[in-house]
Enzyme design. Structure first.
Site, PDB file in Angstrom:
ATOM      1  N   HIS A 390       0.830  -1.208   0.000  1.00 48.28           N
ATOM      2  CA  HIS A 390       0.000   0.000   0.000  1.00 48.28           C
ATOM      3  C   HIS A 390       0.868   1.264   0.000  1.00 48.28           C
ATOM      4  O   HIS A 390       0.685   2.161  -0.835  1.00 48.28           O
ATOM      5  CB  HIS A 390      -0.903  -0.041   1.240  1.00 48.28           C
ATOM      6  N   GLU A 391       1.807   1.317   0.936  1.00 53.63           N
ATOM      7  CA  GLU A 391       2.629   2.526   1.067  1.00 53.63           C
ATOM      8  C   GLU A 391       3.605   2.669  -0.105  1.00 53.63           C
ATOM      9  O   GLU A 391       3.929   3.792  -0.508  1.00 53.63           O
ATOM     10  CB  GLU A 391       3.367   2.530   2.397  1.00 53.63           C
ATOM     11  N   HIS A 394       1.821   4.600  -2.779  1.00 56.66           N
ATOM     12  CA  HIS A 394       1.926   6.054  -2.579  1.00 56.66           C
ATOM     13  C   HIS A 394       3.312   6.563  -2.976  1.00 56.66           C
ATOM     14  O   HIS A 394       3.450   7.595  -3.644  1.00 56.66           O
ATOM     15  CB  HIS A 394       1.679   6.399  -1.108  1.00 56.66           C
ATOM     16  N   HIS A 397       3.878   6.644  -6.672  1.00 57.25           N
ATOM     17  CA  HIS A 397       3.083   7.739  -7.253  1.00 57.25           C
ATOM     18  C   HIS A 397       3.853   9.052  -7.111  1.00 57.25           C
ATOM     19  O   HIS A 397       3.983   9.829  -8.074  1.00 57.25           O
ATOM     20  CB  HIS A 397       1.739   7.813  -6.527  1.00 57.25           C
TER      21      HIS A 397
END
Length: 607
Positions: A390-391, A394, A397
């Site tokens: 998940h991290e 980020h 991105h």
């Protein structure tokens, strides 16, 4: 359970490297003083913007350069504080960083109103043709035109900028209470040993088969929040009052409109999400009915929602193992994604382990011109592997946006932020299912996927409705008391989760420990992010090379377009019901798969 580590016991390669930001606190302090001096120069340019596009370029360029430097100062202070919230020097440095942010806001507060009073909309948008150097600021000028009705005079804007420390006070107080001051006590394990409870250990204990241990951990964990219920209600009320104040100061009809309008998100996106989730809550309740039957319970309690329905080997992953799992799962994105990620993970982007005083949870923070940082509190569970994926979403991105975009459009909006993180979770689920040969393991993974829908789609939408209702209460002039918040939250839990979940005193107080409530109208984007990510991941996993390229282009686009337009370009339109209905269809199919697998394994008996 192991003893919580002290920071000096963690291998240096599993800590983040703040020296990539500043070599030392002394260097940070020198830069802080230099930035304050430059901010004074920016403020001295007040009254010059009417001189024309060339002067507008000079002012905007200086303001943008200073914004980048202020962000770097803030990142260092935040990360240093969060790695040990007991560190008073780091806490004081963070407060000085907030002060710099206040000065920066004051120094630039005049720019928007002066541009709007000096030029009409056509002149503002036409400046780029006259001065091509303004091209990186196109989105800023377009947003300024859209926000014209909500930009106040230079004097008012300056006054609003001065209030920044006050605006952050509720969140800062909650963070310190939640992470530095609250102690949770101990839990007695089945063998009689005593476990000191922490946030990281709490999640582990909720997965235990022994219901007595889960119940005790649940009650011990919530006890300090219940004990501080009135203080926490006052902090949440203050945060809501803050949001209402800024909305009214900028002439928005509501705090929700103030949160959504700058990114050009229609209010209907928010309300449609709540309406559609409510219409499909039977899927959540069907899943809970399965859970109740498998666990052989008359009624579920909240501490029964995290224990796995299928027992699997109690495998604990090292961080190194998890890193390789995540890299393998993300290979459908190609070498353009994988190679810089490998290099970053080997270059101390990540602070891995739970240590004494460290902020709980996980997050990623992108720093333009440096690299992203990731905070974890590693406990070795599969859930933590998903947190890493998940991290990393980020972080990558941020990496792609920073590499492709000039600073003014490098920071992506919150609305699209959760797409990249949830996309990675979907790829990880797919990869684990592909490699699973045991029926029990496959059933467990489908169970995990359903828990993602439960948490990211239903729970976060419940949070979103709670936020909306509490803000509306404040806007009507009603107070927010602990009793009123518990009553409202308990009612929503009952409506969403249905009759199979008992609404106990602890879950009625759950609102008091949710840090996202101090960042207004953030959580709904976990739900919209899951909806968008489900559609985008499906296309990439189908081997659609064009979909893969569209997705990478989305990551690199930053905020160069409105969020909804970026997602349309990537292949999903969140202004229509279709992606939501597709997500619910995916969840329903997962439910069927789980029910069939549990029946075949003899775990689920016919009702």
């Amino acid at each position: 359970m192991t003893v919580v580590l002290t920071r000096d016991a963690v291998p240096i390669e599993e800590t983040w490297n703040l020296a990539d930001l500043f070599a030392s606190p002394e260097d940070w302090e020198r830069e802080r003083e230099a930035v304050l001096a430059e901010l004074a120069k920016l403020e001295s340019l007040r009254g010059t913007l009417q001189q024309g596009p060339r002067q507008v370029l000079e002012v905007l360029t200086l303001a943008d350069e200073l914004d980048q430097r202020v962000s770097k100062l803030f990142a260092y202070a935040l990360l240093a504080r969060d790695q040990d919230t007991r560190d008073t020097a780091a806490a004081e440095r963070y407060e000085r960083a907030v002060h710099v942010g206040t000065v920066a806001g004051r120094a630039s507060a005049w720019i928007a109103p002066e541009l709007l009073t000096s030029y009409d909309d056509a002149a503002l948008l036409g400046m780029i043709e006259q001065e091509p150097g303004l091209a990186p600021f196109r989105r800023l000028l377009e947003r300024l035109v859209r926000e014209r009705p909500h930009v106040r005079s230079a004097e008012v804007e300056q006054l609003l900028a001065e209030t920044m420390p006050l605006a952050q006070a509720p969140a800062t107080a909650f963070t310190l209470l939640d992470n530095a001051d609250i102690r949770y006590g101990t839990v007695t394990d089945v063998d009689g040993t005593t476990i000191e409870l922490t946030k990281g250990r709490y999640q582990l204990l909720l997965e235990r088969r022994e219901r007595r241990v889960r119940q005790e951990a649940y009650q011990v964990f919530h006890a300090p929040y219940i004990a501080h219920r009135h203080t926490l209600a006052a902090l949440l009320s203050a945060a809501n009052q803050r949001d209402t104040f800024y909305a009214r100061a900028r002439r928005y009809e509501s705090a929700l409109a103030a949160a959504l309008h700058p990114d050009n998100i229609p209010l209907e996106v928010y309300t449609t999400l709540i309406d559609l989730v409510r219409q499909h809550r039977h899927l959540l309740q069907r899943y809970l009915a399965v859970r109740k039957r498998v666990l052989s319970l008359e009624r579920l309690r909240t501490y029964d929602l995290y224990v796995p329905l299928v027992e699997r080997a109690d495998h604990r992953y090292t961080y190194a193992e998890a890193r390789e799992l995540v890299l393998a799962a993300l290979r459908p994105l190609g070498s353009e994604y994988i190679e810089p990620l490998q290099q970053g993970l080997a270059s101390r982007w990540v602070d891995v382990h739970e240590t004494v005083g460290k902020r709980s949870g996980g997050y990623s923070l992108g720093v333009y011109g440096v690299h992203p940082y990731i905070l974890l509190n590693w406990n070795g569970t599969l859930r933590e592997v998903f947190t890493l994926a998940h991290e990393v979403g980020h972080a990558m991105h941020s990496y792609f946006s920073s590499r492709a975009q000039p600073h003014p459009t490098a920071e992506y909006t919150i609305f699209v932020a959760e797409v990249a993180s949830t996309f990675n979770e979907r790829l990880l689920t797919h990869a684990l299912l592909e490699r699973a040969t045991d029926a029990r393991e496959r059933a467990a993974l489908v169970n995990d996927a359903l828990d993602t829908f439960r948490i990211a789609l239903f729970r976060q939408t419940l949070f979103a409705e709670f936020e909306l209702l509490t803000h509306q209460a404040v806007e009507r002039g009603e107070g927010l008391s602990a009793d009123g918040l518990c009553e409202l939250y308990g009612r929503l839990i009952s409506e969403y989760y249905g009759p199979d979940l008992e609404v106990d005193e602890e879950v009625r107080h759950e609102w008091s420990r949710v840090p996202h409530f101090y960042r207004a109208f953030y959580v709904y984007q976990y739900a919209t992010g899951l909806v968008a990510a489900t559609a985008l991941a499906r296309a990439v996993l189908a081997g659609d090379e064009a979909a893969q390229q569209r997705y990478l282009a989305f990551l690199a686009a930053g905020s160069s377009k409105d969020s909804l337009d970026l997602l349309r370009d990537a292949g999903v339109d969140l202004t229509t019901p279709e992606p939501y209905l597709a997500a619910f269809a995916t969840m329903e199919q997962d439910l069927v798969t789980l029910e069939e697998a549990l029946t075949q394994l003899g775990i689920l008996q016919s009702a």
